[in-house]
Scaffold this active site. Structure first.
Site, PDB file in Angstrom:
ATOM      1  N   CYS A 159       0.856  -1.185   0.000  1.00 28.85           N
ATOM      2  CA  CYS A 159       0.000   0.000   0.000  1.00 28.85           C
ATOM      3  C   CYS A 159       0.895   1.239   0.000  1.00 28.85           C
ATOM      4  O   CYS A 159       1.276   1.745   1.051  1.00 28.85           O
ATOM      5  CB  CYS A 159      -0.910  -0.028   1.236  1.00 28.85           C
ATOM      6  SG  CYS A 159      -2.206   1.222   1.204  1.00 28.85           S
ATOM      7  N   CYS A 353      -8.516   6.169  -7.430  1.00 26.66           N
ATOM      8  CA  CYS A 353      -7.778   6.588  -6.237  1.00 26.66           C
ATOM      9  C   CYS A 353      -7.601   8.100  -6.224  1.00 26.66           C
ATOM     10  O   CYS A 353      -7.221   8.698  -7.242  1.00 26.66           O
ATOM     11  CB  CYS A 353      -6.414   5.906  -6.191  1.00 26.66           C
ATOM     12  SG  CYS A 353      -5.483   6.280  -4.686  1.00 26.66           S
TER      13      CYS A 353
END
Length: 428
Positions: A159, A353
């Site tokens: 991540c 995102c």
């Protein structure tokens, strides 16, 4: 009647409970099991860490939300999944039987894999709101006596977006305080290049983020393995493109935030056929475990192979919309199973995102998230910062109301060609 148990009440588990309730039969029972009584909006943790948000701004009490939907809630950690027996053992020693199990546990944070890493060591974390609150306390002490910052993601991390976000959020906060000239910043990452993101890059993410770092005087080290962290010093080995050690770095810092590698939680690790050696849940194209087809996995806890080999190990992120697509496919496939039908729905794993940088931001759309892609787009601007602020409020409102995809959201995303589901091929 079937008893459907969902383990986890985060970005995957809570929406899963709502969608499953909407699709289940009237006689089916749904239970959510979680080790906390509060939902928190994880993407806002970087803001909490610099006091741009309070934890109460991004948290919701879970029990009242589920009670309104007539969904049972058990606030207990799961200590063991007995996959062959359709049973869970909980932290208080009690057990819970299920007919269908959905694992939405999120990850275990592997700070212990690197000496000195994490809140119990010498670096901060924004992976959990508790960590973000601690990071904020340390941030306030830091700005009273500033010095070098080291920020990034260690080997095996998957991540990367929050590391970039937090680097820029800190940089913006320091400029607002007129302290930026006193703080050298270094970004340390296992990625082979800046903007790789565990995805092989998205659009021109490499060029745009490198340019942004140069403009903001942030140095970087890629192909990096963090060997250990001591008080005020991070020991890093930089590798070449063949994965061979290239240079040793001893990086001084007064403040550091490094994202750790993830692994599966203890309750599932070692369950043969359920998880891989790292403890991530094995799933097929319908989100089901191949050995135990009444167990489904969604979100960060599922096993996804890296998109490509990299000199230093990197994982694949499971982003918000990708998780939402897993949720929808899983709920529909469970309903099919309840009706005695074969599953047919596959998640698109599309990714949207929004990364906030404090006064601007970056956005990417990857359709699907795993290449090759139909859409591979990246952009930046102040509009992204404003969009993320709006999305935070919008998502929390959805969770309060128990609605995972209002009709206007579906209309907009459909118009943009961004879908949660694709139909599985059917054989006759």
């Amino acid at each position: 009647m079937a008893h459907i148990v969902i383990v986890g009440a985060g970005l995957g588990g809570l929406p899963m409970a709502y969608e499953m309730k909407a699709l289940a039969r009237g006689e089916d029972r749904i239970t959510v099991v979680a080790n906390t009584g509060r939902f928190h909006f994880t993407p806002s943790n970087p803001w909490v860490a610099v006091n741009w948000r309070k934890r109460d701004d991004i948290e919701l009490e879970i029990a009242p939300l589920l009670a309104k939907k007539k969904i049972d809630f058990v606030e207990q950690a799961v200590t063991q999944v007995h996959a062959a027996d359709n049973r869970l053992t909980l932290a208080d020693g009690s057990t819970l039987d299920y007919d269908i199990l959905v694992l939405a546990t999120g990850p275990q944070l592997a700070f212990d894999e690197i000496p000195g890493l994490g809140p119990e060591g010498f670096t901060q974390s924004i992976c959990h709101v508790d960590h973000a609150v601690g990071a904020e306390s340390n941030w306030q002490a830091f700005v009273d006596d500033p010095g070098p910052i080291v920020v990034g993601a260690v080997q095996g991390a998957s991540c990367f977006g929050p590391a970039y976000e937090f680097a820029r959020i800190m940089e913006t906060d320091l400029r607002k305080r007129k302290l930026r000239d006193r703080v050298p910043m270094t970004f340390v990452t296992s990625e082979p290049y800046i903007g790789h993101l565990g995805l092989g890059g998205v659009g021109d993410s490499k060029g745009m983020i490198e340019s942004m770092f140069r403009d903001r005087h942030i140095k970087w080290i890629c192909n990096a393995k963090v060997d250990k962290v001591e008080a005020g010093t991070m020991f890093v080995t930089e590798h070449d493109d063949e994965g061979q050690p290239k240079r040793q770095h001893e990086l001084p810092f007064k403040y550091s935030m490094m994202l750790p590698a993830f692994r599966g939680i203890d309750a599932v690790r070692g369950v043969e056929g359920l998880v891989n050696p790292r403890g991530f849940v094995l799933i097929d194209e319908f989100q089901r475990n191949p050995r135990y087809p009444n167990i489904y996995g969604i979100g960060v806890c599922v096993a996804i192979p890296p998109v490509e080999a990299t000199p230093v190990p990197t994982g694949v992120p499971k982003t918000g919309y990708m998780i939402e697509s897993m949720v929808t496919a899983t709920a529909k496939n469970i309903r099919a199973a309840l009706d005695g039908k074969d599953p047919s729905e596959r998640a698109t794993w599309n990714a949207i995102c929004l990364a906030d940088f404090g006064d601007t931001g970056a956005a990417f759309v990857a359709l699907p998230q795993i290449p090759p892609r139909n859409v591979n787009w990246y952009s930046e601007g102040r509009w992204v910062h404003l969009a993320k602020v709006g999305f935070e409020k919008y998502f929390l409102r959805k969770m309060k109301k128990g609605t995972t995809e209002p009709i206007y959201e579906k209309i907009v995303l459909d118009a943009l060609g961004i879908m949660k589901l694709k139909k599985a091929e059917r054989t006759t």
